[in-house]
Design an enzyme around this catalytic site. Structure first.
Site, PDB file in Angstrom:
ATOM      1  NE  ARG A 126      -2.453   1.364   3.644  1.00 26.96           N
ATOM      2  CZ  ARG A 126      -3.306   1.861   4.439  1.00 26.96           C
ATOM      3  NH1 ARG A 126      -4.463   1.908   4.383  1.00 26.96           N
ATOM      4  NH2 ARG A 126      -2.724   2.388   5.509  1.00 26.96           N
TER       5      ARG A 126
ATOM      6  CB  THR B 180      -1.832   7.222  -3.602  1.00 27.42           C
ATOM      7  OG1 THR B 180      -1.260   5.986  -3.635  1.00 27.42           O
ATOM      8  CG2 THR B 180      -0.831   8.293  -4.355  1.00 27.42           C
TER       9      THR B 180
ATOM     10  CG  ASP C 143     -23.201  -1.730  15.939  1.00 27.63           C
ATOM     11  OD1 ASP C 143     -22.647  -0.689  15.566  1.00 27.63           O
ATOM     12  OD2 ASP C 143     -24.563  -1.335  16.366  1.00 27.63           O
TER      13      ASP C 143
ATOM     14  CG  ASP D 250     -23.112  -7.167  15.206  1.00 25.72           C
ATOM     15  OD1 ASP D 250     -22.028  -7.327  14.929  1.00 25.72           O
ATOM     16  OD2 ASP D 250     -23.340  -7.729  16.312  1.00 25.72           O
TER      17      ASP D 250
HETATM   18  C1  PRP Z   1      -0.984  -3.847   4.881  1.00 26.64           C
HETATM   19  C2  PRP Z   1      -2.005  -5.245   4.969  1.00 26.64           C
HETATM   20  C3  PRP Z   1      -2.828  -4.988   4.161  1.00 26.64           C
HETATM   21  C4  PRP Z   1      -2.980  -3.641   3.492  1.00 26.64           C
HETATM   22  C5  PRP Z   1      -4.350  -3.273   3.968  1.00 26.64           C
HETATM   23  O1  PRP Z   1       0.021  -4.336   3.989  1.00 26.64           O
HETATM   24  O2  PRP Z   1      -1.256  -6.163   5.239  1.00 26.64           O
HETATM   25  O3  PRP Z   1      -2.117  -5.866   2.816  1.00 26.64           O
HETATM   26  O4  PRP Z   1      -2.037  -2.978   4.171  1.00 26.64           O
HETATM   27  O5  PRP Z   1      -4.365  -1.834   3.599  1.00 26.64           O
HETATM   28  P1  PRP Z   1      -5.615  -1.453   2.446  1.00 26.64           P
HETATM   29  O6  PRP Z   1      -6.859  -2.432   2.831  1.00 26.64           O
HETATM   30  O7  PRP Z   1      -5.680  -0.213   2.627  1.00 26.64           O
HETATM   31  O8  PRP Z   1      -5.105  -1.793   1.105  1.00 26.64           O
HETATM   32  P2  PRP Z   1       1.145  -3.302   3.583  1.00 26.64           P
HETATM   33  O9  PRP Z   1       0.875  -2.753   2.260  1.00 26.64           O
HETATM   34  O10 PRP Z   1       1.473  -2.163   4.725  1.00 26.64           O
HETATM   35  O11 PRP Z   1       2.514  -4.244   3.159  1.00 26.64           O
HETATM   36  P3  PRP Z   1       3.135  -5.384   4.311  1.00 26.64           P
HETATM   37  O12 PRP Z   1       2.269  -6.564   4.467  1.00 26.64           O
HETATM   38  O13 PRP Z   1       4.209  -5.557   3.266  1.00 26.64           O
HETATM   39  O14 PRP Z   1       3.481  -4.693   5.386  1.00 26.64           O
HETATM   40  N1  URA Z   2      -1.730  -1.809   7.367  1.00 28.67           N
HETATM   41  C1  URA Z   2      -1.702  -2.010   8.910  1.00 28.67           C
HETATM   42  O1  URA Z   2      -0.913  -2.445   9.530  1.00 28.67           O
HETATM   43  N2  URA Z   2      -2.765  -1.405   9.579  1.00 28.67           N
HETATM   44  C2  URA Z   2      -3.743  -0.500   8.681  1.00 28.67           C
HETATM   45  O2  URA Z   2      -4.844  -0.220   9.320  1.00 28.67           O
HETATM   46  C3  URA Z   2      -3.791  -0.409   7.234  1.00 28.67           C
HETATM   47  C4  URA Z   2      -2.596  -0.889   6.865  1.00 28.67           C
END
Ligand code: PRP
Ligand code: URA
Length: 213
Positions: free
Chosen positions: A103, A107, A202, A205
């Site tokens: 992510r 952005t 909640d 739910d």
């Molecule tokens: C985290 C998590 C998801 C994503 C969630 O990974 O494991 O893949 O962020 O965020 P989103 O729903 O807003 O897309 P991250 O991109 O931080 O990568 P990582 O697992 O390599 O730390």
């Molecule tokens: N990555 C995390 O570890 N937590 C969040 O809430 C979003 C991305």
């Protein structure tokens, strides 16, 4: 899309210890593994099976066996990797594919840096695993990849989810495929940085219903 929120005291207990910043890393990893095993039990409720005969010491018994083609488990790297052992323990015959998504923290959009999925997922049940469903961008991208390859039956296993992300996944999936999200807990909301704010709201739910109802 269907949402299952695991309404189980053991799961709530383990999630609470997981959230505690004092929890040491080895315990954290163990808890993730245990939670996945508990969620996998629910997530595999509709795994496809065929009738299968075995010779017992007394007679022939007809049972069931996971159908071919075997399901595929796809951890979303990196964090999803910590959930792989727990899923494989329940379905050891499953194939494993990998998706590397990151992510972009400016952005909040998911960027792909690795894709090791089979070209053809026609007829395959897919289990996408990722502990966090925040904005939903990463999961939506992962779902799109597997649908483009012919999958029509996708189950996503997450530990924590934000209501906004669940809604985004539901909107993105529409009626394109059977997608189920199994999650240990739905939290309060996303903050301005797109991070999940803990809170036992909640929302789960209110959105779709709870396992065990
Ligand atoms: C985290 C998590 C998801 C994503 C969630 O990974 O494991 O893949 O962020 O965020 P989103 O729903 O807003 O897309 P991250 O991109 O931080 O990568 P990582 O697992 O390599 O730390
Ligand atoms: N990555 C995390 O570890 N937590 C969040 O809430 C979003 C991305």
């Amino acid at each position: 899309m269907e949402l299952h929120v695991a309404d189980h005291p053991l799961i709530r207990h383990k999630v609470t210890v997981l959230r505690d910043k004092r929890t040491p890393s080895p315990t954290f990893r163990l808890l993730v593994d245990e939670l996945v095993t508990l969620l996998a039990y629910e997530a595999t409720r509709h795994v496809r099976v065929d009738a299968h005969e075995v010779e017992t010491p007394l007679t022939t018994a007809t049972g069931t066996k996971i159908a071919d083609p075997a399901p595929i488990i796809v951890p979303i790297l990196r964090a999803g990797l910590g959930m792989l052992d727990g899923m494989q323990r329940l379905i050891p015959s499953a194939e494993v594919g990998f998706l590397g998504l990151k992510r972009d923290e400016e952005t909040l959009e998911a960027v792909t840096y690795a894709n090791r999925l089979p070209d053809d997922l026609t007829g395959r049940q897919v289990f996408l695993i990722d502990p966090m469903l925040a904005t939903g961008g990463s999961l939506i991208m992962a779902i799109d990849y597997v649908l483009q390859r012919g999958a029509t039956d996708v189950t996503c296993v997450c530990l924590l989810a934000a209501p906004e992300g669940i809604q985004n996944v539901q909107d993105a999936v529409g009626d394109r495929a059977d997608v189920t999200v199994v999650v240990a807990q739905v939290d309060e909301k996303l903050n301005e940085q797109g991070y999940i704010v803990p809170g036992l709201g909640d929302a789960g739910d209110r959105l779709y219903g709870v396992i065990g109802d």
